[in-house]
Write an enzyme that holds these catalytic residues in place. Structure first.
Site, PDB file in Angstrom:
ATOM      1  CB  SER A   1      -1.194   6.080   4.816  1.00 32.40           C
ATOM      2  OG  SER A   1      -1.821   5.209   3.898  1.00 32.40           O
ATOM      3  CB  CYS A   2       0.381   0.710   4.769  1.00 37.76           C
ATOM      4  SG  CYS A   2       2.080   0.513   4.201  1.00 37.76           S
ATOM      5  N   GLY A   3       2.267   2.242   7.123  1.00 38.75           N
ATOM      6  CA  GLY A   3       3.167   1.997   8.232  1.00 38.75           C
ATOM      7  C   GLY A   3       4.156   0.880   8.001  1.00 38.75           C
TER       8      GLY A   3
ATOM      9  CB  THR B   1      -0.921   0.036   1.245  1.00 37.62           C
ATOM     10  OG1 THR B   1      -0.097   0.067   2.422  1.00 37.62           O
ATOM     11  CG2 THR B   1      -1.799  -1.192   1.291  1.00 37.62           C
TER      12      THR B   1
END
Length: 280
Positions: free
Chosen positions: A114-116, A111
């Site tokens: 923002s998915c970390g 992703t």
């Protein structure tokens, strides 16, 4: 369709004088993107070019790379209690034979920033899904004067920003500095997705002869989108992130930051630029 701007009352204070007046604000609404009927992602965006946004998002996720891989993109109806359409949900149907990714797996493995995920996992994801190599075409041929002119040309094309002051912008330029396309959105990533989506819908990918200029910083997410669309040069008026530089170095992307007037920082891909002799 939702409106790009909305009017709201505001109390204005100027040099101690107080007045009430309407102000023009950029609209921000959620957009849910579905893939073959299944929820895939939700993004906060400025309404407009929603189909292009969805198509561009799928390019950045490695799902599609050509117009003939798309069957249809439609708004889902009945989203309001009274049965009206909010135009905030789109469903993308892939063409027959195009592999449908495991959505649950995709959202956990590949992703956006923002998915970390850790940096290595993010870099590996782009490496394994990108369709095009960034070829070192016309080495040393891109003039700094041309680059220096791009921010002002981008700013001049921001029609909604002039009314609101609240939008990011992204633009594609030709190697000679001609403005090819420009999109605005509350999210800089959405503005790029709209550009890429319009390109894939018109059969223009990969964008090997385009320069991507963005109005804010150059995050990993924007560098990822440039690489996935085959764009060889990404320029930004502000700073890049460390992971964006890592990605640029690994893929051969030319990454320029702090592009303001005749000043700029070249973080990667200097071989495409006509740089003067270093004074160090």
């Amino acid at each position: 369709m939702g409106r790009v701007t909305e009017r709201r009352p505001v109390i204005r204070v100027r040099d101690g004088a107080v007045s009430t007046r309407p102000d023009t604000l950029v609209a921000e609404e959620p957009l849910e993107i579905r893939l073959n009927g299944k929820p895939l992602a939700i993004t906060m965006r400025t309404p407009g070019d929603d189909f292009a946004l969805a198509a561009g998002f799928l390019v950045s996720e490695g799902v599609i790379g050509a117009a003939d891989e798309l069957a249809t993109i439609v708004y889902c109806g009945g989203a309001r209690d009274e049965g009206g359409n909010t135009y905030n949900v789109v469903d993308v149907r892939l063409a027959p034979g195009v592999p449908v990714p495991d959505i649950a797996l995709e959202r956990n493995v590949y992703t956006t920033s923002s998915c970390g995920l850790c940096g290595k996992a993010s870099l590996d994801a782009v490496r394994t899904t990108t369709r095009w190599r960034l070829e070192a075409e016309r080495p040393g041929g891109l003039g700094l004067d041309l680059l220096a002119a791009l921010p002002e040309r981008l700013r001049a094309a921001q029609r909604v920003f002039d009314r609101t002051g609240g939008l990011h912008a992204a633009a594609l330029f030709s190697p000679t500095g001609e403005l090819l396309d420009v999109r605005e959105d509350v999210g800089r990533h959405n503005a790029v997705d709209k550009l890429v989506g319009r390109a894939v819908q018109s059969g223009a990918l990969p964008l090997r002869d385009a320069l991507l200029m963005v109005s804010g910083r150059a995050s990993f997410e924007l560098a990822q989108k440039a690489v996935m669309a085959g764009v060889p040069v990404l320029a930004a008026v502000s700073a890049p992130s460390s992971l964006a530089v890592d990605l640029a170095e690994e893929t051969g992307l030319t990454l320029v930051g702090f592009l303001r007037g005749t000043s700029m920082n070249v973080y990667a891909g200097a071989h495409r630029l006509a740089l003067p002799v270093s004074t160090d």
